[in-house]
Enzyme design. Structure first.
Site, short mmCIF file in Angstrom:
data_model
loop_
_atom_site.label_atom_id
_atom_site.label_comp_id
_atom_site.label_asym_id
_atom_site.label_seq_id
_atom_site.Cartn_x
_atom_site.Cartn_y
_atom_site.Cartn_z
NE ARG A 64 -2.32 -7.34 8.12
CZ ARG A 64 -2.85 -6.25 7.57
NH1 ARG A 64 -3.55 -5.42 8.32
NH2 ARG A 64 -2.67 -5.97 6.31
CG HIS A 65 2.36 -8.35 7.70
ND1 HIS A 65 2.13 -7.03 7.37
CD2 HIS A 65 1.54 -9.07 6.91
CE1 HIS A 65 1.24 -6.95 6.40
NE2 HIS A 65 0.85 -8.19 6.11
CG HIS A 111 -0.16 -13.02 5.37
ND1 HIS A 111 0.64 -12.16 4.66
CD2 HIS A 111 0.46 -14.23 5.33
CE1 HIS A 111 1.69 -12.81 4.20
NE2 HIS A 111 1.61 -14.07 4.58
#
Length: 725
Positions: free
Chosen positions: A473-474, A654
């Site tokens: 995930r970012h 995400h």
């Protein structure tokens, strides 16, 4: 030609001729420049911009039922469509999700700053000295309006009424607030000085009037509102048919106070009295008006915070997720023969048996929803919630979600309580490790079974068998850290860095500053989080040969930070893959605006300019099935196409990307019988920034990542003005 055809032709012919004549006349007028003004266009609801859609309309477009959508928006404080949809997905198995039981609201005046710290210190001392009492169930406050029920579709207006009340009543008195201690054998508190008490009474009365207007009810009016010496209820029967019971609004206008202790053992009286007498309340204090709500089903339950995760071993057991809250009736502890109690999850609404030792009691208010917080006497402050504009926000894993209205808004006091616990336990007592405090059990990563197995099986990334595929995930994003940051950080079209955690600079993009509203960058901390993961992989001896990133700027920047930490060869470039972008419908109100590969390269990001994406994505709406399908197509194609070259793969996207990777790669197995359907809500709230998932093939199995996770504490923004004497 039949008679009927001739009849129709004869009727339509004059119309067609007339239409052609009019069209020719208009064309000639336009050509000759004689038509200076266009005729006015009637704008229908269908032709309005999608940006005008309300959060409720967006949820309805996503396929959620109206009653459920309203319930979700109310339960999440109307913060964003993303939070509401996440709530719906995590509560999909909640048997109460369709119950017609409106939330209960309460209106507080809450201290902040030094006075709050002083009161919390008193709370801690009183708990340590005398055990739990009734005051510990709530955060420090003065009750202005007691609990009242209201329909879910009024929650946003109830929050807006808080701001209107302050505007109508005005700022508080300029004189110093004095708090007078009071001690008895069944109650201890701090009473408010008369001038400030009168001001808060006016606030309470005005809010009752505002809410009465919002709810559309008839209330008893009092001609002499100045006679505030006695408490009076505002009772009303709702005119709306869907409200079945009366709404009781009670403004507190008598003996306003902060409760310090009540419902305590008689044997604790002397100790509590001494603590109260030692306390010297801060006179120069700041206050907020706060509107909270709670689920009325659990009004008489105790609240426990999960301190250690637990996976159910039987069908009647409840899954425990770190950070979740559990509602438990007090009698459960009395009747339990083995330490297992029955409770209900705040996160999912599910209920079952759980080991009580994996939880600790906390204040009931920790599990309430904050709808609005407005500072008194400070015109530049606003709310923590009621953010109707953040419809494209992505859910932060550390709930409750912070949605600050302006740059200087501080974090909640709960963060500091958690940090204080760690500090006292680890730094002062030297009694434990951070992993015990935050995760519930000690962990030595280097000696763990998973780490030993990986040391024996890790390859350099060139082997074709059992290679790694990761999903990341970012990192921390600017918009969820600072709220609507663009208006604060752009002077005309020039970016101005107003906080050290904001980007040093922003690259030029075709959409200008409006593009950054739709497509947020990372904070500086977000970059560092990504570098830490890359560093951890490098120290574990795992290399990456193929990097695929969602086109969202925060994901491409995370990919670059990851490669920086990995110290990867410059030949390892970032392949921007639209198939990895999250559910498009979350972004439809504001639109989708990605930077082009050329713009990303000019911004210093090592993007592969020759890469041809597996999925071409437009800005149209999509179904949830279509979303999962495009992610599956991109991931499976990437894994299959890189198999010949070998090397490990990472997908950077995400919160949903980790679950999506598992589903997509499981579908590459020969045996499809055990493959589970895609789910968007099962793990969404458990995936923090830069969370790393890992799989090994073949066959494709979920395994422990080769490096440990990171734990981050939260920090508020320092206000240098506190140093002014």
């Amino acid at each position: 030609m039949s008679k009927s055809s001739i009849l129709i032709f004869s009727v339509l012919m004059p119309v067609l001729i007339t239409t052609n004549i009019i069209r020719n006349i208009l064309c000639k007028c336009l050509f000759l420049g004689k038509m200076a003004n266009l005729p006015p266009r009637k704008v229908t609801s269908a032709s309005k911009s999608k940006q005008d859609a309300s959060p409720l309309q967006i949820l309805l477009q996503m396929g959620f039922r109206r009653q459920r959508a309203l319930k979700a928006l109310a339960a999440t404080g109307n913060r964003s469509v993303q939070l509401a949809s996440d709530w719906l997905l995590t509560h999909v198995s909640d048997s109460n999700i369709d119950a017609d039981d409106p939330r209960e609201y309460i209106f507080y005046a809450s201290p902040t700053g030094p006075l709050l710290s002083q009161l919390l210190e008193f709370w801690d001392k009183s708990k340590a000295t005398c055990g739990w009492n009734g005051a510990h169930n709530f955060l420090p406050h003065i009750t202005l309006v007691s609990f009242f029920k209201a329909p879910d579709d009024t929650s946003l207006n109830l929050a807006k009424a808080v701001r209107q009340v302050v505007e109508n009543v005005g700022d508080p008195p300029k004189c110093t607030l004095k708090l007078e201690p009071y001690v008895s054998h069944n109650f201890m508190g701090l009473f408010i000085s008369e001038e400030h008490a009168e001001y808060l009474k006016k606030i309470a009365v005005q809010y009752v009037k505002q809410v009465s207007s919002v709810l559309g009810v008839m209330v008893d009016t009092y001609e002499h509102l100045d006679a505030l010496g006695t408490c009076f209820p505002w009772c009303a029967m709702a005119q709306e048919k869907n409200l079945k019971s009366s709404i009781n609004l009670e403004a507190h206008v008598k003996s306003l106070h902060i409760t310090l202790a009540y419902h305590f053992e008689e044997s604790s009286y002397e100790d509590l009295k001494s603590l109260v007498e030692e306390m010297q309340p801060v006179e120069h204090s700041s206050w907020e008006l706060r509107l909270y709500s709670r689920d009325p089903r659990f009004a008489n339950h105790q609240v426990y915070k999960v301190t250690q995760g637990y996976s159910p071993q039987a069908s009647d057991e409840l899954e425990l997720v770190l950070g979740d809250y559990i509602y438990i009736e007090e009698k459960e502890f009395d009747i339990s023969p083995d330490g297992w109690v029955h409770g209900t999850s705040w996160l999912t609404g599910l209920n079952g048996y759980l080991p009580a030792v994996y939880t600790r009691r906390t204040a009931e208010t920790d599990a309430w929803t904050l709808h609005k917080a407005v500072s008194l006497g400070n015109n530049c402050s606003d709310c923590k919630s009621e953010s109707g504009s953040n419809t494209d926000s992505e859910m932060a894993a550390t709930y409750p979600h912070e949605d600050a209205a302006d740059l200087a808004y501080k974090k909640s006091e709960e963060t500091y309580q958690e940090w204080d616990k760690y500090w006292s336990e680890v730094m002062n007592s030297r009694s434990d490790s951070i992993l015990t405090i935050t995760q519930g059990l000690p962990m030595n990563w280097e000696l763990s079974k998973a780490a030993e197995e990986m040391k024996n099986n890790i390859t350099n990334g060139t082997s074709k068998s059992r290679r790694w595929v990761f999903a990341l995930r970012h990192g921390e994003r600017v918009d969820l850290t600072y709220g609507p940051w663009v208006p604060h950080c752009f002077e005309n079209d020039t970016y101005v860095r107003k906080d050290l955690n904001l980007p040093l600079k922003l690259a030029h993009r075709a959409g200008g500053k409006g593009g950054y509203v739709k497509d947020t960058p990372l904070t500086r901390l977000g970059w560092f989080q990504a570098q830490l993961v890359g560093e951890g992989m490098r120290m574990a001896g795992v290399s990456i040969k193929h990097v695929y990133a969602s086109p969202a700027l925060r994901c491409v920047e995370t990919a670059q930070g990851f490669l920086d930490g990995l110290r990867a060869d410059p030949s390892v470039k970032i392949k921007v893959e639209p198939g990895l972008f999250e559910f498009k419908n979350w972004h439809m109100p504001k639109g989708i605006d990605f930077m082009t590969p050329i713009e990303l390269c000019k911004a210093g990001l090592n993007v592969d300019m020759t890469y041809k994406p597996y999925v071409e994505m437009d800005a149209s709406a999509e179904t949830m099935d279509e979303f999962f399908k495009r992610g599956e197509v991109a991931m499976q194609a990437a894994v299959n196409d890189t198999e010949k070259d070998g090397g490990n793969v990472i997908f950077i996207g995400h919160a949903i990307t980790l679950d999506q990777m598992v589903g997509a790669l499981h579908r590459l197995r020969d045996d499809m019988e055990d493959v589970q359907p895609y789910e968007i809500g099962r793990n969404l709230l458990k995936v923090p920034y830069c969370a790393l998932g890992a799989m090994r093939g073949k066959p494709w199995d979920v395994v422990s990542p080769p490096c440990p996770p990171s734990i981050n504490s939260s920090s508020g923004r320092f206000d240098w003005r506190i140093l002014i004497k």
